[in-house]
Design an enzyme around this catalytic site. Structure first.
Site, PDB file in Angstrom:
ATOM      1  N   ASN A 158      10.289   1.329  -1.785  1.00 28.08           N
ATOM      2  CA  ASN A 158       9.064   0.581  -1.491  1.00 28.08           C
ATOM      3  C   ASN A 158       8.353   0.063  -2.746  1.00 28.08           C
ATOM      4  O   ASN A 158       7.619  -0.915  -2.675  1.00 28.08           O
ATOM      5  CB  ASN A 158       8.103   1.413  -0.644  1.00 28.08           C
ATOM      6  CG  ASN A 158       7.702   2.717  -1.316  1.00 28.08           C
ATOM      7  OD1 ASN A 158       8.515   3.392  -1.929  1.00 28.08           O
ATOM      8  ND2 ASN A 158       6.440   3.079  -1.197  1.00 28.08           N
ATOM      9  N   GLU A 256       7.703  14.268  -4.180  1.00 29.45           N
ATOM     10  CA  GLU A 256       6.569  13.481  -3.697  1.00 29.45           C
ATOM     11  C   GLU A 256       7.042  12.775  -2.445  1.00 29.45           C
ATOM     12  O   GLU A 256       7.880  11.873  -2.493  1.00 29.45           O
ATOM     13  CB  GLU A 256       6.114  12.488  -4.779  1.00 29.45           C
ATOM     14  CG  GLU A 256       4.714  11.936  -4.516  1.00 29.45           C
ATOM     15  CD  GLU A 256       4.706  10.756  -3.569  1.00 29.45           C
ATOM     16  OE1 GLU A 256       4.300  10.956  -2.400  1.00 29.45           O
ATOM     17  OE2 GLU A 256       5.109   9.655  -3.974  1.00 29.45           O
ATOM     18  N   CYS A 289       3.204   5.074   1.000  1.00 25.78           N
ATOM     19  CA  CYS A 289       3.057   6.463   1.440  1.00 25.78           C
ATOM     20  C   CYS A 289       1.604   6.915   1.454  1.00 25.78           C
ATOM     21  O   CYS A 289       1.217   7.755   2.278  1.00 25.78           O
ATOM     22  CB  CYS A 289       3.890   7.394   0.563  1.00 25.78           C
ATOM     23  SG  CYS A 289       3.422   7.395  -1.186  1.00 25.78           S
ATOM     24  N   GLU A 462       2.031  14.977 -10.080  1.00 25.43           N
ATOM     25  CA  GLU A 462       2.399  14.084 -11.167  1.00 25.43           C
ATOM     26  C   GLU A 462       1.133  13.493 -11.759  1.00 25.43           C
ATOM     27  O   GLU A 462       0.124  13.340 -11.080  1.00 25.43           O
ATOM     28  CB  GLU A 462       3.319  12.976 -10.655  1.00 25.43           C
ATOM     29  CG  GLU A 462       4.646  13.483 -10.122  1.00 25.43           C
ATOM     30  CD  GLU A 462       5.522  12.382  -9.575  1.00 25.43           C
ATOM     31  OE1 GLU A 462       6.383  11.884 -10.318  1.00 25.43           O
ATOM     32  OE2 GLU A 462       5.326  12.007  -8.406  1.00 25.43           O
TER      33      GLU A 462
END
Length: 491
Positions: A158, A256, A289, A462
């Site tokens: 994406n 993630e 997301c 992160e």
């Protein structure tokens, strides 16, 4: 070294791997099609066991010298790397618009500048982590962030360039060497990233790219015990498999994953501002997301909010992502189109009401109408599972406590949005079980801040120091303040 390249709207890019500073071909390949119009972009090399092994060997050989350079000298390489990305800005825009369907305007004004910053910012931040000290009565503790070794980075389709550099920046700045496995549906920006690394003079083997499918190339990579770290962004099922495979070798993973984030609108919210922000959830065709996809709106203002948001959605420009004025582009792949359509069809069959959208868009085969569904049950598939397309749901609540309960009643916990009077919205936001949540805003990010999710949305964080804590081995060198004499206590 092959010179064969693909011509993507005038941009030439290699379809082959990048291993040890050289391009490497494969006897096997896979087709790459554009989501814009399904045209064949070319054939891309499929990595086999020999390519994965060669990349790991190249990274292992490069690691000692790269690690020994120290953060300051590595920063020189990485600053040039960021500059070379900038020099290729137009090419990155063309490639990612064509193979991933990402909006050209978003690439030019958001993604490419962020990709450059991902490299240069972490290179600068690494200088602050050279060594920290903790002094006690007994000793001086010298805390070091030592590079871990060979790192595997697996990125989704994406936003390939942004997410690759988001991981690559801290991994390289920490002194690791890297193997990137780009997404098979959108690999071209990673290939161009290799050209930028080469032009910047990064030593051979410091950055390697092995292309291929997740089930074959990716599986071979993550199962190798020579890896020191695996950083993955993608789906929950794939993450579970990676975690199980890496666990057999005790290789640490950063995961993630997806989101099913709430978008909460309290009755004292600025409804127009909330509605305008709500329309942003359709950007990148909803393939984001961190988007707020579950709208939870106070019952008293639900009607007014719906009409305001409908007005913004009706003005969205849907079409070719290469057009600067387009605001919603295509879904990445026919399989993803079928997935999105299936979610909507099943929800409608179960009784959901379509407020707008709900079907394929006439612009093209991989375009889906921005959609809002209501009359959905909390335990329904459409509320509980990530769609990853331009599909939102709307539910109402009557109290802040109910809003919090509905927000938390899913297995995901990545992001969130809460609109309302600032103090009240902040109080609600603090009760939502999620990795981050925006109050009266959306998309504000800083590289120094942590990013990641709770529950099924991932493991680890992160950004800033959190990235280095994952990509480094933390070591305590203990030096006593006075002469030490060993002794055994007697009972």
């Amino acid at each position: 070294m092959t010179t064969h390249t693909l011509d993507i709207c005038g941009v030439h890019v290699s379809p082959h791997h990048y291993i040890g500073g050289q391009r490497s071909t494969s006897p096997e390949s896979f087709e790459l099609h554009s989501p814009i119009d399904q045209r064949l972009l070319g054939h891309v090399s499929e990595g086999g066991a020999e390519h994965v092994d060669a990349a790991i060997q190249a990274a292992q050989q490069a690691f000692p010298a790269w690690a020994a350079l120290g953060a300051e000298k590595r920063k020189g390489f990485l600053d040039r790397f960021a500059e070379e990305i900038g020099k290729r800005a137009d090419a990155f825009c063309v490639l990612e618009s064509n193979d991933a369907g990402v909006l050209l305007s978003r690439m030019r004004h958001g993604v490419v500048p962020r990709a450059m910053l991902n490299i240069s910012w972490f290179a600068e931040h690494a200088l602050r982590l050279q060594e920290r000290q903790i002094e006690t009565d007994q000793a001086l503790h010298r805390i070091r962030h030592d590079p871990a070794g060979v790192v595997a980075i697996i990125t989704p389709w994406n936003s390939p360039l942004m997410l690759a550099t988001w991981k690559l920046g801290p991994a390289l700045a920490a002194g690791n060497t890297v193997i990137i496995k780009p997404p098979e549906w959108a690999p071209l920006s990673s290939s161009l990233l290799a050209d930028a690394a080469n032009a910047a003079g990064l030593p051979p083997g410091v950055v390697n790219i092995v292309q291929g499918r997740g089930a074959t190339t990716g599986a071979r990579l993550v199962s190798d015990p020579r890896l020191a770290r695996i950083s993955f962004t993608g789906s929950v099922p794939t993450a579970k498999w990676i975690a199980q495979t890496a666990g057999a070798n005790l290789v640490p993973c950063s995961l993630e994953l997806g989101g099913k984030s709430p978008f909460i609108v309290l009755e004292d919210a600025d409804l127009d501002n909330a509605a305008a922000t709500g329309a942003l959830m359709y950007r990148n065709a909803g393939q984001v997301c961190l988007a707020g996809t579950r709208f939870l709106v106070h019952k008293r203002v639900a009607g007014a909010f719906i009409e305001r948001m409908r007005g913004y959605v009706e003005r969205l420009n849907i079409g070719d992502p290469r057009d600067e004025h387009t605001e919603v582009g295509p879904i990445i792949h026919p399989r993803q189109v079928e997935r999105v359509k299936g979610f909507v069809d099943r929800a409608v069959s179960a009784g959901a009401k379509v407020l707008w959208g709900g079907a394929l868009h006439p612009y093209g085969a991989q375009y889906f109408q921005p959609t809002m569904l209501t009359d959905v049950a909390q335990d329904s598939e459409i509320v509980q599972n990530e769609v990853f397309g331009p599909v939102l749901t709307l539910q109402t609540f009557e109290s802040d406590a109910e809003a919090v309960r509905l927000a938390n009643d899913v297995d995901y916990g990545l992001g969130g949005v809460c609109y309302g009077e600032t103090a009240r919205a902040t109080a609600v936001a603090e009760q939502v079980h999620t990795g981050f949540i925006w109050v009266n805003s959306f998309g504000i990010r800083d590289l120094a801040a942590p990013f990641g999710g709770c529950k099924r949305s991932g493991i680890g964080r992160e950004g800033g120091d959190w990235s280095f804590e994952f990509f480094c081995d933390i070591k305590d060198v203990i030096v006593p303040n006075k002469p030490f004499r060993a002794s055994f206590s007697q009972r």
